[in-house]
Design a protein around this motif. Structure first.
Motif, PDB file in Angstrom:
ATOM      1  N   SER A 250       0.824  -1.219   0.000  1.00 64.90           N
ATOM      2  CA  SER A 250       0.000   0.000   0.000  1.00 64.90           C
ATOM      3  C   SER A 250       0.851   1.258   0.000  1.00 64.90           C
ATOM      4  N   THR A 251       1.782   1.332  -0.953  1.00 69.37           N
ATOM      5  CA  THR A 251       2.685   2.482  -1.018  1.00 69.37           C
ATOM      6  C   THR A 251       2.043   3.664  -1.740  1.00 69.37           C
ATOM      7  N   HIS A 252       2.578   4.846  -1.449  1.00 63.89           N
ATOM      8  CA  HIS A 252       2.067   6.098  -2.006  1.00 63.89           C
ATOM      9  C   HIS A 252       3.207   6.876  -2.669  1.00 63.89           C
ATOM     10  N   PRO A 279       1.580  -0.866  -4.951  1.00 61.38           N
ATOM     11  CA  PRO A 279       1.050   0.502  -4.801  1.00 61.38           C
ATOM     12  C   PRO A 279      -0.385   0.479  -4.284  1.00 61.38           C
ATOM     13  N   ARG A 280      -0.712   1.408  -3.433  1.00 61.30           N
ATOM     14  CA  ARG A 280      -2.083   1.501  -2.923  1.00 61.30           C
ATOM     15  C   ARG A 280      -3.067   1.664  -4.060  1.00 61.30           C
ATOM     16  N   HIS A 281      -2.668   2.419  -5.087  1.00 63.67           N
ATOM     17  CA  HIS A 281      -3.538   2.656  -6.241  1.00 63.67           C
ATOM     18  C   HIS A 281      -2.887   2.025  -7.467  1.00 63.67           C
ATOM     19  N   PRO A 282      -3.425   0.906  -7.945  1.00 66.31           N
ATOM     20  CA  PRO A 282      -2.774   0.166  -9.030  1.00 66.31           C
ATOM     21  C   PRO A 282      -2.584   0.973 -10.311  1.00 66.31           C
ATOM     22  N   GLU A 283      -3.426   1.981 -10.516  1.00 67.00           N
ATOM     23  CA  GLU A 283      -3.306   2.782 -11.741  1.00 67.00           C
ATOM     24  C   GLU A 283      -2.003   3.564 -11.794  1.00 67.00           C
ATOM     25  N   ARG A 284      -1.249   3.589 -10.717  1.00 62.15           N
ATOM     26  CA  ARG A 284       0.052   4.255 -10.707  1.00 62.15           C
ATOM     27  C   ARG A 284       1.169   3.331 -11.206  1.00 62.15           C
ATOM     28  N   GLY A 285       0.830   2.158 -11.689  1.00 65.18           N
ATOM     29  CA  GLY A 285       1.836   1.185 -12.077  1.00 65.18           C
ATOM     30  C   GLY A 285       2.863   1.712 -13.061  1.00 65.18           C
ATOM     31  N   LEU A 292      11.361   3.423 -11.190  1.00 63.80           N
ATOM     32  CA  LEU A 292      12.320   2.347 -10.925  1.00 63.80           C
ATOM     33  C   LEU A 292      13.343   2.234 -12.054  1.00 63.80           C
ATOM     34  N   ALA A 293      12.875   2.397 -13.287  1.00 63.43           N
ATOM     35  CA  ALA A 293      13.802   2.350 -14.420  1.00 63.43           C
ATOM     36  C   ALA A 293      14.819   3.487 -14.337  1.00 63.43           C
ATOM     37  N   ASP A 294      14.328   4.673 -13.958  1.00 63.61           N
ATOM     38  CA  ASP A 294      15.225   5.824 -13.816  1.00 63.61           C
ATOM     39  C   ASP A 294      16.263   5.590 -12.720  1.00 63.61           C
ATOM     40  N   MET A 295      15.923   4.725 -11.757  1.00 62.55           N
ATOM     41  CA  MET A 295      16.842   4.429 -10.664  1.00 62.55           C
ATOM     42  C   MET A 295      17.685   3.172 -10.942  1.00 62.55           C
ATOM     43  N   LYS A 296      17.691   2.761 -12.218  1.00 64.40           N
ATOM     44  CA  LYS A 296      18.530   1.642 -12.671  1.00 64.40           C
ATOM     45  C   LYS A 296      18.149   0.323 -12.009  1.00 64.40           C
ATOM     46  N   LEU A 297      16.856   0.134 -11.791  1.00 64.99           N
ATOM     47  CA  LEU A 297      16.355  -1.116 -11.231  1.00 64.99           C
ATOM     48  C   LEU A 297      15.491  -1.821 -12.264  1.00 64.99           C
ATOM     49  N   THR A 298      15.610  -3.121 -12.339  1.00 66.77           N
ATOM     50  CA  THR A 298      14.824  -3.923 -13.264  1.00 66.77           C
ATOM     51  C   THR A 298      13.534  -4.348 -12.587  1.00 66.77           C
ATOM     52  N   ALA A 299      12.417  -3.933 -13.156  1.00 66.65           N
ATOM     53  CA  ALA A 299      11.116  -4.217 -12.552  1.00 66.65           C
ATOM     54  C   ALA A 299      10.288  -5.113 -13.455  1.00 66.65           C
ATOM     55  N   ALA A 300       9.532  -6.028 -12.840  1.00 69.28           N
ATOM     56  CA  ALA A 300       8.551  -6.842 -13.543  1.00 69.28           C
ATOM     57  C   ALA A 300       7.169  -6.405 -13.066  1.00 69.28           C
ATOM     58  N   ARG A 301       6.305  -5.992 -14.021  1.00 67.04           N
ATOM     59  CA  ARG A 301       4.968  -5.516 -13.660  1.00 67.04           C
ATOM     60  C   ARG A 301       3.966  -6.658 -13.720  1.00 67.04           C
ATOM     61  N   ARG A 302       3.308  -6.906 -12.611  1.00 69.82           N
ATOM     62  CA  ARG A 302       2.330  -7.994 -12.563  1.00 69.82           C
ATOM     63  C   ARG A 302       1.150  -7.721 -13.493  1.00 69.82           C
ATOM     64  N   ALA A 317       3.631  -5.179  -8.093  1.00 74.00           N
ATOM     65  CA  ALA A 317       2.308  -5.810  -8.093  1.00 74.00           C
ATOM     66  C   ALA A 317       1.239  -4.729  -8.218  1.00 74.00           C
ATOM     67  N   ASP A 318       1.127  -4.177  -9.407  1.00 80.69           N
ATOM     68  CA  ASP A 318       0.167  -3.098  -9.671  1.00 80.69           C
ATOM     69  C   ASP A 318      -1.171  -3.695 -10.086  1.00 80.69           C
ATOM     70  N   THR A 319      -1.701  -4.531  -9.208  1.00 80.80           N
ATOM     71  CA  THR A 319      -2.985  -5.193  -9.422  1.00 80.80           C
ATOM     72  C   THR A 319      -3.860  -4.958  -8.198  1.00 80.80           C
ATOM     73  N   LEU A 320      -5.100  -5.391  -8.300  1.00 81.13           N
ATOM     74  CA  LEU A 320      -6.080  -5.108  -7.259  1.00 81.13           C
ATOM     75  C   LEU A 320      -6.467  -6.392  -6.536  1.00 81.13           C
ATOM     76  N   GLY A 321      -6.566  -6.318  -5.213  1.00 84.89           N
ATOM     77  CA  GLY A 321      -7.132  -7.403  -4.425  1.00 84.89           C
ATOM     78  C   GLY A 321      -6.240  -8.605  -4.227  1.00 84.89           C
TER      79      GLY A 321
END
Length: 452
Positions: A250-252, A279-285, A292-302, A317-321
């Motif tokens: 539930s990050t902001h 993220p608390r709000h998945p639409e921020r995915g 994260l890309a700008d910070m040189k981190l490799t991310a996988a989006r659920r 995990a930019d998904t709901l529920g």
């Protein structure tokens, strides 16, 4: 038992009259505002008319209780209460209103029979009047601190019994209302019953003019843990197993950068570390993924079906529920909304599912709960990326510490329950006063309640 109640609906103050006049004048601009929100994913295109007080769904026959919960946390906290109310009054229907798309989606599959969801109308006289004309609720239950002036005063003007449940009032809110003392007294005085989360909130609400106020505890403590299907657990276990992993839940905005910095620090000692961000709000995915890309981190989006590979730093995990799945599988849980001034999120849910808890300092939405957790050493407060990384590192390297934290969190969460029973006990007299007598086998049809 008689219903606690103000004898007369409080009159509108000059400030509330000015607010009503201004919102009436601005009402023609509301569709433009809603369309802007729609483009940002904050409204439902098929249900905008509900926000304007023109719902398409017919009113169900018989008594109708209206329950308003602002967004996700409030909505989930009242699900057990909804079940209990429907059991207590088998003759009623229950309408749940919220203001966010996320909460509407969550409630869609979780409301029981005889309960349904609507979006709350915007707080203009026109929208609220249309809403009340259509639904004609017999009683209204508002959750936490939703003090929309037109919504409250126009409902009270129709002599619809009002209760404020799971009520909270922060010190900053009290300071804000002190400039509008008369308006605060008119609004809080419109409620027949105010059930506060704790004695501090009850005292603050009384200072603002609330009557019929009592402290009964926090419904979020009694809310069941978020669900997780066996299929979800198997899938997540396959994705996350084999690597040291923790979850930031539930990050902001503002927190993901801190969490990413903590990940960088932790990787020095744990090169195969995997951090999960929900993220608390998945639409921020997309926004978080770019950060994260700008910070040189490799991310996988659920949400995009990305697979976790050995090179993945962050599983986004930019998904709901699906938090229930992560809480069940991962022991180390950082609760978001607390490194920025959002006020924190409910620590009870992860605690009941085996979490070793971490939080930031800004937990004013759950102050009494986190105070109990701190006293029992059931969570640790961190201030920044360095202290977050250090805390996660300690829990990963010290199984005895993590186990003690898990046990303390579960025991603390269990000790705080009871608000649901107390809330129901206080509400039943109000509903019995507001609603027609319950039908029995010998009741005649003429005793039923009808609406024009």
């Amino acid at each position: 038992m008689s219903m606690s109640s103000p004898a007369v609906t409080p009159a509108l103050t000059r400030g509330l009259k000015a607010y009503r006049g201004l919102t009436r004048l601005l009402a023609p601009a509301v569709p433009l505002l809603l369309n802007r929100r729609l483009k940002r994913g904050k409204e439902d295109a098929d249900r905008l008319n509900e926000r304007l007080g023109a719902p398409a769904r017919p009113r169900p026959p018989g008594p109708l209780v209206w329950l308003h919960a602002a967004s996700v946390g409030e909505s989930l906290s009242v699900l057990p209460l909804i079940d209990r109310l429907l059991d207590a009054r088998p003759d009623i229907a229950l309408m749940v209103t919220t203001g966010t798309v996320t909460s509407a989606r969550l409630l869609e599959g979780r409301l029981p029979a005889r309960a349904f969801h609507q979006f709350v109308p915007v707080d203009t006289p026109q929208a609220v009047t249309g809403f009340l004309d259509h639904w004609k609720p017999d009683a209204a239950l508002l959750v936490e601190s939703e003090l929309w002036p037109n919504l409250i005063t126009l409902t009270a003007a129709r002599h619809i019994p009002l209760a404020l449940i799971n009520a909270r009032m922060s010190a900053s809110s009290v300071r804000s209302w002190r400039w509008w003392t008369a308006a605060a007294r008119a609004l809080t005085g419109s409620f027949n019953l105010v059930l506060a989360q704790d004695e501090t909130a009850a005292t603050r609400l009384k200072l603002l003019g609330a009557t019929g106020t009592k402290a009964v505890g926090n419904l979020k403590v009694d809310a069941p843990p978020p669900p997780a299907s066996d299929d979800l657990l198997r899938e997540l276990n396959g994705l996350l197993s084999g690597r040291p992993t923790w979850v930031a839940a539930s990050t902001h905005p503002g927190e993901e950068r801190i969490i990413a910095d903590a990940h960088h620090l932790l990787k020095r000692a744990l090169p195969d570390l995997l951090t999960v961000i929900v993220p608390r709000h998945p639409e921020r995915g997309a926004e978080v993924a770019q950060l994260l890309a700008d910070m040189k981190l490799t991310a996988a989006r659920r949400s995009q079906g990305d697979m976790v590979t050995p090179e993945t730093d962050i599983y986004l995990a930019d998904t709901l529920g699906e938090l229930g799945g992560f809480f069940r599988l991962l022991t180390i849980v950082f609760m978001g909304g607390s490194l920025v001034r959002v006020g924190g999120h409910n620590p009870i849910e992860p605690s009941l599912l085996g979490a070793a808890l971490l939080t930031g300092p800004h937990v004013f939405n759950f102050l009494e709960i986190f105070r109990a957790f701190e006293e029992r050493k059931a969570c640790e407060t961190v201030q920044d990326a360095a202290s977050l990384a250090a805390a996660v590192g300690r829990l990963m390297s010290d199984g005895q510490l993590a186990g003690a934290r898990v046990t303390a969190a579960a025991e603390t969460a269990g000790s705080l329950t009871g608000a649901l029973d107390k809330t129901l006990e206080a509400l039943v007299p109000l509903l019995d006063h507001a609603l027609p007598p319950r039908k029995t086998d010998n009741a005649v049809e003429g005793g039923s309640h009808a609406h024009a």
